[in-house]
Design a protein around this motif. Structure first.
Motif, PDB file in Angstrom:
ATOM      1  N   ALA A  87      -3.809   6.909   6.141  1.00  0.00           N
ATOM      2  CA  ALA A  87      -4.594   6.177   5.156  1.00  0.00           C
ATOM      3  C   ALA A  87      -3.700   5.254   4.334  1.00  0.00           C
ATOM      4  O   ALA A  87      -2.519   5.553   4.127  1.00  0.00           O
ATOM      5  N   ALA A  88      -4.308   4.173   3.864  1.00  0.00           N
ATOM      6  CA  ALA A  88      -3.607   3.205   3.011  1.00  0.00           C
ATOM      7  C   ALA A  88      -4.378   3.048   1.712  1.00  0.00           C
ATOM      8  O   ALA A  88      -5.608   2.922   1.731  1.00  0.00           O
ATOM      9  N   GLY A  89      -3.655   3.039   0.620  1.00  0.00           N
ATOM     10  CA  GLY A  89      -4.353   2.928  -0.650  1.00  0.00           C
ATOM     11  C   GLY A  89      -3.463   2.433  -1.768  1.00  0.00           C
ATOM     12  O   GLY A  89      -2.287   2.122  -1.559  1.00  0.00           O
ATOM     13  N   TYR A  90      -4.052   2.382  -2.946  1.00  0.00           N
ATOM     14  CA  TYR A  90      -3.305   2.001  -4.131  1.00  0.00           C
ATOM     15  C   TYR A  90      -4.062   2.469  -5.358  1.00  0.00           C
ATOM     16  O   TYR A  90      -5.258   2.720  -5.311  1.00  0.00           O
ATOM     17  N   GLU A 130      -7.955  11.677  -2.048  1.00  0.00           N
ATOM     18  CA  GLU A 130      -8.646  10.889  -1.026  1.00  0.00           C
ATOM     19  C   GLU A 130      -9.246   9.615  -1.596  1.00  0.00           C
ATOM     20  O   GLU A 130      -9.218   8.568  -0.941  1.00  0.00           O
ATOM     21  N   GLU A 165      -8.258   7.665  -3.680  1.00  0.00           N
ATOM     22  CA  GLU A 165      -7.283   6.613  -3.974  1.00  0.00           C
ATOM     23  C   GLU A 165      -6.923   5.808  -2.721  1.00  0.00           C
ATOM     24  O   GLU A 165      -6.164   4.844  -2.803  1.00  0.00           O
ATOM     25  N   TYR A 166      -7.454   6.247  -1.611  1.00  0.00           N
ATOM     26  CA  TYR A 166      -7.164   5.569  -0.343  1.00  0.00           C
ATOM     27  C   TYR A 166      -8.370   4.750   0.093  1.00  0.00           C
ATOM     28  O   TYR A 166      -9.511   5.223   0.043  1.00  0.00           O
ATOM     29  N   HIS A 167      -8.122   3.556   0.564  1.00  0.00           N
ATOM     30  CA  HIS A 167      -9.192   2.606   0.835  1.00  0.00           C
ATOM     31  C   HIS A 167      -9.389   2.332   2.330  1.00  0.00           C
ATOM     32  O   HIS A 167     -10.451   1.853   2.723  1.00  0.00           O
ATOM     33  N   TRP A 199      -8.691   3.849   6.371  1.00  0.00           N
ATOM     34  CA  TRP A 199      -8.424   5.055   7.145  1.00  0.00           C
ATOM     35  C   TRP A 199      -8.372   4.733   8.625  1.00  0.00           C
ATOM     36  O   TRP A 199      -9.086   3.868   9.123  1.00  0.00           O
ATOM     37  N   TYR A 203       0.811  -1.207   0.000  1.00  0.00           N
ATOM     38  CA  TYR A 203       0.000   0.000   0.000  1.00  0.00           C
ATOM     39  C   TYR A 203       0.848   1.263   0.000  1.00  0.00           C
ATOM     40  O   TYR A 203       1.857   1.352   0.705  1.00  0.00           O
ATOM     41  N   MET A 247       1.018   4.831   1.477  1.00  0.00           N
ATOM     42  CA  MET A 247       0.545   5.371   2.739  1.00  0.00           C
ATOM     43  C   MET A 247       0.500   6.886   2.672  1.00  0.00           C
ATOM     44  O   MET A 247       1.379   7.523   2.083  1.00  0.00           O
ATOM     45  N   ALA A 303       2.369  11.805   1.366  1.00  0.00           N
ATOM     46  CA  ALA A 303       2.214  10.415   0.957  1.00  0.00           C
ATOM     47  C   ALA A 303       3.583   9.829   0.650  1.00  0.00           C
ATOM     48  O   ALA A 303       4.523  10.554   0.307  1.00  0.00           O
TER      49      ALA A 303
END
Length: 128
Positions: free
Chosen positions: A97-100, A112, A114-116, A118, A32, A34, A50
């Motif tokens: 937040a963590a996303g991909y 925001e 793009e983050y899954h 929180w 992910y 971050m 990020a």
């Protein structure tokens, strides 16, 4: 599923520093991107910083560039936000937040949506 828990917030005088931490559960932390976002009362949530999955690339919001630094330790499933020269306008709830983004797998993400996952947030208060 990733669970995120922030810590390190508190009250600091203007000009001071704080380091926020965000501990992630699960084995896929290094998969992910971050990020850190913040939200002050009456304002929209704002992108702060990020970091890419490897930690080799970072990105910052205009208001914190040069004062904040994001880093991560994939062995500890933790991301950090070092905040220096804090100003009263930095006061907010800070969210991890963590996303991909499959189209940009190596980029630090600033949007925001793009983050899954929180965290619950940690309060930062800066006194003048």
């Amino acid at each position: 599923q990733v669970q995120l828990v922030e810590s390190g917030g508190g009250l600091v005088q203007a000009g001071g520093s704080l380091r926020l931490s965000c501990a992630a559960s699960g084995r896929a932390f290094s998969s992910y991107v971050m990020g850190w976002f913040r939200q002050a009362p009456g304002k929209e949530r704002e992108f702060v910083a990020a970091i890419s999955r490897s930690g080799g690339s970072t990105r910052y919001g205009d208001s914190v560039t040069g004062r904040f630094a994001i880093s991560r330790d994939n062995a500890k499933n933790t991301v950090y936000l070092q905040m220096l020269s804090l100003k009263p306008e930095d006061a907010a709830v800070y969210y991890c937040a963590a996303g991909y983004n499959v189209d940009r797998p190596f980029a630090p993400l600033s949007q925001e949506n793009e983050y899954h996952y929180w965290g619950q947030g940690t309060q930062v208060t800066v006194s003048s």
